[in-house]
Design a protein around this motif. Structure first.
Motif, short mmCIF file in Angstrom:
data_model
loop_
_atom_site.label_atom_id
_atom_site.label_comp_id
_atom_site.label_asym_id
_atom_site.label_seq_id
_atom_site.Cartn_x
_atom_site.Cartn_y
_atom_site.Cartn_z
N VAL A 128 65.95 47.27 8.99
CA VAL A 128 64.93 47.14 10.03
C VAL A 128 64.92 45.69 10.53
O VAL A 128 64.81 44.76 9.75
CB VAL A 128 63.53 47.52 9.51
CG1 VAL A 128 62.47 47.28 10.58
CG2 VAL A 128 63.51 48.97 9.04
N VAL A 129 65.07 45.53 11.83
CA VAL A 129 65.02 44.21 12.45
C VAL A 129 63.59 43.94 12.93
O VAL A 129 63.03 42.88 12.73
CB VAL A 129 66.02 44.11 13.62
CG1 VAL A 129 65.89 42.79 14.35
CG2 VAL A 129 67.42 44.35 13.13
N ARG A 130 63.01 44.91 13.58
CA ARG A 130 61.60 44.87 14.00
C ARG A 130 61.20 46.30 14.31
O ARG A 130 62.04 47.17 14.50
CB ARG A 130 61.39 43.95 15.20
CG ARG A 130 62.05 44.43 16.47
CD ARG A 130 61.82 43.45 17.64
NE ARG A 130 62.70 43.75 18.73
CZ ARG A 130 63.98 43.36 18.81
NH1 ARG A 130 64.51 42.65 17.85
NH2 ARG A 130 64.73 43.69 19.84
N HIS A 131 59.93 46.52 14.37
CA HIS A 131 59.45 47.85 14.73
C HIS A 131 58.03 47.75 15.27
O HIS A 131 57.36 46.73 15.13
CB HIS A 131 59.49 48.81 13.53
CG HIS A 131 58.34 48.61 12.59
ND1 HIS A 131 58.31 47.63 11.64
CD2 HIS A 131 57.16 49.27 12.48
CE1 HIS A 131 57.18 47.69 10.97
NE2 HIS A 131 56.46 48.67 11.46
N ARG A 132 57.63 48.83 15.87
CA ARG A 132 56.28 48.95 16.41
C ARG A 132 55.81 50.37 16.09
O ARG A 132 56.50 51.33 16.39
CB ARG A 132 56.31 48.73 17.91
CG ARG A 132 54.94 48.79 18.55
CD ARG A 132 55.04 48.56 20.03
NE ARG A 132 55.47 47.18 20.26
CZ ARG A 132 55.49 46.62 21.44
NH1 ARG A 132 55.14 47.29 22.51
NH2 ARG A 132 55.88 45.37 21.58
N LEU A 133 54.66 50.46 15.45
CA LEU A 133 54.10 51.77 15.13
C LEU A 133 52.76 51.91 15.83
O LEU A 133 51.89 51.04 15.71
CB LEU A 133 53.91 51.92 13.61
CG LEU A 133 53.25 53.21 13.15
CD1 LEU A 133 54.11 54.42 13.49
CD2 LEU A 133 52.99 53.16 11.64
N GLU A 134 52.62 52.99 16.57
CA GLU A 134 51.37 53.29 17.27
C GLU A 134 50.97 54.70 16.90
O GLU A 134 51.76 55.64 17.08
CB GLU A 134 51.57 53.21 18.79
CG GLU A 134 51.98 51.85 19.27
CD GLU A 134 52.45 51.84 20.72
OE1 GLU A 134 52.42 52.89 21.39
OE2 GLU A 134 52.84 50.75 21.17
N LEU A 135 49.78 54.86 16.37
CA LEU A 135 49.24 56.17 16.05
C LEU A 135 48.14 56.48 17.05
O LEU A 135 47.20 55.70 17.20
CB LEU A 135 48.67 56.18 14.63
CG LEU A 135 49.63 55.82 13.50
CD1 LEU A 135 48.89 55.76 12.17
CD2 LEU A 135 50.78 56.81 13.44
N TYR A 136 48.26 57.59 17.75
CA TYR A 136 47.25 58.01 18.72
C TYR A 136 46.34 59.00 18.00
O TYR A 136 46.79 60.06 17.56
CB TYR A 136 47.91 58.63 19.95
CG TYR A 136 48.68 57.57 20.71
CD1 TYR A 136 48.07 56.87 21.74
CD2 TYR A 136 49.98 57.22 20.35
CE1 TYR A 136 48.76 55.86 22.41
CE2 TYR A 136 50.67 56.22 21.01
CZ TYR A 136 50.05 55.54 22.03
OH TYR A 136 50.72 54.53 22.68
N CYS A 137 45.09 58.63 17.85
CA CYS A 137 44.19 59.37 16.99
C CYS A 137 42.88 59.71 17.68
O CYS A 137 42.51 59.11 18.68
CB CYS A 137 43.87 58.53 15.74
SG CYS A 137 45.31 58.09 14.76
N ARG A 138 42.21 60.66 17.08
CA ARG A 138 40.85 61.03 17.49
C ARG A 138 39.98 60.92 16.25
O ARG A 138 40.37 61.39 15.18
CB ARG A 138 40.84 62.45 18.04
CG ARG A 138 39.48 62.93 18.47
CD ARG A 138 39.55 64.22 19.27
NE ARG A 138 39.99 63.88 20.63
CZ ARG A 138 41.03 64.44 21.25
NH1 ARG A 138 41.75 65.34 20.65
NH2 ARG A 138 41.36 64.06 22.47
#
Length: 142
Positions: A128-138
């Motif tokens: 892994v060089v870089r990452h972005r995690l986005e969780l769309y939640c309610r």
């Protein structure tokens, strides 16, 4: 010098390195960015900067953000269905939960997730060089 003042100074230095003059308006924008504890969009940055200096224009906001982004000093986040939001790049790595009902952005960090991502990448022959995690939640309504 407090953390916010130090952050604003780093932002000023980055703009100067790009040959951008630090005007009263830009100083207001940098102060707002340094003080932001959320992920404001350009319109919200404009509103906050105008509380400091009413002569700040939206065009100056966009030009300043572009220069800071080019220097890697500001990160642009484009979460689904919302205008781009910005935060300084000084923060330690973190991921985001986006509340789909309110648009609120919650930062979080999970060592478990970080380890799992590295394991998955390694199993597939990658680092892994870089990452972005986005969780769309309610939010749960229990």
């Amino acid at each position: 010098m407090n953390d916010q003042a130090e952050s604003a100074r780093k932002l000023e230095d980055a703009l100067r390195a790009e040959g951008v003059r630090i005007t009263r308006q830009r100083a207001a924008i940098l102060r707002v960015l340094a003080e932001a504890e959320d992920h404001p969009d350009a319109t919200e940055l404009h509103r906050r900067a105008r509380d400091i200096d009413e002569s700040v224009s939206l065009a100056t906001i966009y030009r300043t953000l572009a220069a800071l982004e080019e220097q890697g000093i500001v990160h642009r986040h484009t979460f689904e269905g919302t205008p781009s939001r910005f935060e300084t790049a000084e923060a330690d790595h973190h991921d985001h939960i986006i509340d789909v009902d309110t648009g609120d952005v919650v930062e979080f960090r999970s060592d478990k997730i970080e380890r799992l991502q590295a394991e998955i990448a390694a199993e597939l022959g990658y680092d892994v060089v870089r990452h972005r995690l986005e969780l769309y939640c309610r939010r749960r309504r229990d």
